[in-house]
Structures are given as C-alpha cells and as structure tokens.
Design a protein around this motif. Structure first.
Motif, PDB file in Angstrom:
ATOM      1  N   CYS A  91       0.724  -0.875   0.032  1.00  0.00           N
ATOM      2  CA  CYS A  91      -0.201  -0.210  -0.001  1.00  0.00           C
ATOM      3  C   CYS A  91       0.883   1.217   0.015  1.00  0.00           C
ATOM      4  CB  CYS A  91      -0.747   0.160   1.210  1.00  0.00           C
ATOM      5  SG  CYS A  91      -2.107  -1.699   1.239  1.00  0.00           S
ATOM      6  N   VAL A  95      -1.588   3.874  -7.061  1.00  0.00           N
ATOM      7  CA  VAL A  95      -2.987   2.896  -7.077  1.00  0.00           C
ATOM      8  C   VAL A  95      -3.663   3.352  -8.174  1.00  0.00           C
ATOM      9  CG1 VAL A  95      -4.947   1.965  -5.916  1.00  0.00           C
ATOM     10  CG2 VAL A  95      -2.848   2.554  -4.480  1.00  0.00           C
ATOM     11  N   CYS A 152      -0.640   5.048   0.811  1.00  0.00           N
ATOM     12  CA  CYS A 152      -1.725   5.284   0.310  1.00  0.00           C
ATOM     13  C   CYS A 152      -2.696   6.031   1.420  1.00  0.00           C
ATOM     14  CB  CYS A 152      -2.507   3.697   0.092  1.00  0.00           C
ATOM     15  SG  CYS A 152      -4.491   4.340  -0.653  1.00  0.00           S
ATOM     16  N   PHE A 154      -5.617   5.994   2.094  1.00  0.00           N
ATOM     17  CA  PHE A 154      -6.652   5.089   2.915  1.00  0.00           C
ATOM     18  C   PHE A 154      -5.828   4.131   3.958  1.00  0.00           C
ATOM     19  CE2 PHE A 154      -8.749   6.333  -0.750  1.00  0.00           C
ATOM     20  CZ  PHE A 154      -9.955   7.277  -0.277  1.00  0.00           C
ATOM     21  N   LEU A 155      -4.521   4.231   4.075  1.00  0.00           N
ATOM     22  CA  LEU A 155      -4.005   3.423   5.073  1.00  0.00           C
ATOM     23  C   LEU A 155      -3.951   3.920   6.182  1.00  0.00           C
ATOM     24  CD1 LEU A 155      -2.484   0.400   5.139  1.00  0.00           C
ATOM     25  CD2 LEU A 155      -0.159   1.934   4.745  1.00  0.00           C
ATOM     26  N   CYS A 161      -6.666  -0.944   5.911  1.00  0.00           N
ATOM     27  CA  CYS A 161      -7.169  -0.358   4.697  1.00  0.00           C
ATOM     28  C   CYS A 161      -8.481   0.234   5.414  1.00  0.00           C
ATOM     29  CB  CYS A 161      -7.240  -1.189   3.560  1.00  0.00           C
ATOM     30  SG  CYS A 161      -8.241  -0.041   2.375  1.00  0.00           S
ATOM     31  N   ILE A 163     -10.655   1.541   3.788  1.00  0.00           N
ATOM     32  CA  ILE A 163     -11.861   1.478   2.996  1.00  0.00           C
ATOM     33  C   ILE A 163     -11.895  -0.032   2.375  1.00  0.00           C
ATOM     34  CG2 ILE A 163     -11.979   3.845   2.124  1.00  0.00           C
ATOM     35  CD1 ILE A 163     -10.696   2.743  -0.399  1.00  0.00           C
ATOM     36  N   CYS A 171      -6.192  -3.559  -5.642  1.00  0.00           N
ATOM     37  CA  CYS A 171      -5.766  -4.246  -4.331  1.00  0.00           C
ATOM     38  C   CYS A 171      -6.327  -5.604  -3.920  1.00  0.00           C
ATOM     39  CB  CYS A 171      -6.454  -3.116  -3.416  1.00  0.00           C
ATOM     40  SG  CYS A 171      -5.875  -1.345  -3.794  1.00  0.00           S
TER      41      CYS A 171
HETATM   42  S1  SF4 Z   1      -5.716  -1.837  -0.004  1.00  0.00           S
HETATM   43 FE1  SF4 Z   1      -6.745   0.333   0.826  1.00  0.00          FE
HETATM   44  S2  SF4 Z   1      -5.000   1.164   1.813  1.00  0.00           S
HETATM   45 FE2  SF4 Z   1      -3.952  -0.453   0.500  1.00  0.00          FE
HETATM   46  S3  SF4 Z   1      -3.504   0.625  -1.434  1.00  0.00           S
HETATM   47 FE3  SF4 Z   1      -5.585  -0.455  -1.589  1.00  0.00          FE
HETATM   48  S4  SF4 Z   1      -7.151   1.405  -1.022  1.00  0.00           S
HETATM   49 FE4  SF4 Z   1      -4.887   1.908  -0.321  1.00  0.00          FE
END
Ligand code: SF4
Ligand code: SF4
Length: 229
Positions: A91, A95, A152, A154-155, A161, A163, A171
């Motif tokens: 992550c 992405v 990311c 969202f991490l 994650c 989301i 992912c």
């Molecule tokens: S799994 Fe979640 S945190 Fe990891 S890259 Fe994908 S969206 Fe981002």
C-alpha cells in the motif's frame, strides 16, 4: 475472425488496443488466441451485464474466485497467500482504479465519515508523470517523497485499509506468498525478490474491466478522487 474476437472489438475495444495484465502478459504467447478471446469475452460480458451494480458485483466475484483458487491450490499442497488486512507494504505505491470505483469510494467515505486527505493526494500526484491529457505515462518518482507521503491515503495508523470493503480491484488481486518483505516496489519498479501470486482467471477479469474503463484507469486513483481529469 472468431465470434468472440468480433464481440470484443464491437463491445469493448471499439477501435482501441487490447490491454492485458498479470498472467496474461506472461502466457499470451503460449495460449491459443481463441482461448484468450473467449475468456476475455466471458469476463467482459459478465461485467457489462452487471449494469449499475457492476463494480460491486465484480469485486464480489473476484473475492469469491480468490477464495476458490486458494482453496484449490491448498488441496494441491501450494501455500496460501501471505496477504491479509493489516499487511500493507504493497500500500505504498501508485494505485489505479476505474472512475466507477473512485465514485463508490467517495460515496463510501461520505457515508462512513472517512476523511480523504486531498492535500496528500495532490502532493503524491506531483510524483506521477503524466502526458498532455493528464494520463499516467508509467513514470513515477514515488519513492522520492517523504516516507509519510508514500503510503496510500486510505492506509490507517494500524496499517489496515480504511476502505477495505470498497478497495479497488487492483488491491484485491495483488497477492504474494510467504512474506510481505519484498512487496514494496521502488518508483514503480517491482522488487525482483517479490513472490507474487498471479492467477490467470483474475488476469482475464482485470484486463476486461480495465479495457472497459481505459480512459479513467490511466488517470490513477489520486487524480480521479481529486476530480482533476
Ligand atoms: S488496500 Fe486500501 S490502503 Fe492499500 S492501496 Fe488499496 S485502497 Fe490503499
Ligand atoms: S501483496 Fe504483500 S504487502 Fe500486500 S497484502 Fe499481500 S503479502 Fe501483504
């Protein structure tokens, strides 16, 4: 010309190039073309047939397929993927997602009160090389960023994650075995020691969906979320 190729040209390619990912890239020279067209058509038909719900349906299908493929491999004595929620070395790179996935992520974040760090997204985009259409060229200086900006948006702090239910297709299909040690690429280049698991069944689905959304996928998740298209 075979009927599956014709169908793909009419409904998906529409004059554009074929885009192949994952195992398909490695095996396309060995696979009979009619097999590739048949499988791509099946994946594309299933996706397009999902209508407005197609993103949720393809995510569900991919998750179930991975479970089935891992169970099959397990029966033959192959190791299961090391991947799990909270395992996040992968992550820390650029992405990709479709415009529909980006829209669903926006809605999910609004519903769940998940903050989107737009300032970090904008900083990350400065390390993504684009052409005159703001399409990603493939070049990136991702790892020249501060360490905190390489992850990311969202991490979460617990390396999970935020989301998970709405994470993009890429992912979901990114799998590795034995260890997460080599899962972090450097400026877009994969670590040669990475032990990726690549299922051709997933490659057909990813290729079909990305061909349908070829215009948005090359914008990257960051640009789609920022609305800079
Ligand atoms: S799994 Fe979640 S945190 Fe990891 S890259 Fe994908 S969206 Fe981002
Ligand atoms: S790809 Fe690597 S870092 Fe990502 S979840 Fe799987 S083992 Fe962990």
């Amino acid at each position: 010309m075979g009927q599956d190729k014709r169908w793909m040209e009419e409904h998906v390619l529409k004059g554009e190039d074929l885009l192949l990912y994952g195992r398909l890239l490695e095996e396309m020279d060995e696979l009979p073309p009619e097999v590739i067209w048949k499988e791509l058509r099946a994946a594309a038909e299933a996706y397009l047939g999902g209508g407005k719900d197609r993103t949720r349906l393809v995510h569900q299908r991919v998750d179930e397929l991975i479970d089935a493929l891992v169970a099959r491999d397990h029966r033959f004595g192959y190791p299961s993927p090391f991947c799990h929620r909270g395992c996040a070395n992968c992550c820390h790179e650029l992405v990709y997602c479709t415009d529909e996935e980006a829209l669903r992520i926006h809605e999910h974040c609004a519903e769940e009160g998940i903050a989107i760090d737009y300032a970090k997204l904008a900083r990350q985009l400065e390390h993504v090389e684009t052409d005159g259409h703001l399409d990603h060229t493939g070049g990136t200086t991702w790892n020249d960023q501060e360490e905190a900006d390489q992850s990311c948006i969202f991490l979460g702090p617990d390396r999970a994650c935020r989301i998970w239910l709405e994470r993009p297709l890429v992912c979901r299909v990114h799998l590795a075995e034995q260890t997460d040690r080599h899962c972090r690429p450097h400026n877009g280049v994969e670590n040669p020691e990475a032990l990726g698991i690549s299922y051709i069944e997933l490659s057909y689905i990813l290729s079909a969906v990305f061909m349908v959304h070829r215009d948005s996928v090359k914008k990257t998740l960051g640009r789609l979320l920022l609305g800079k298209n």
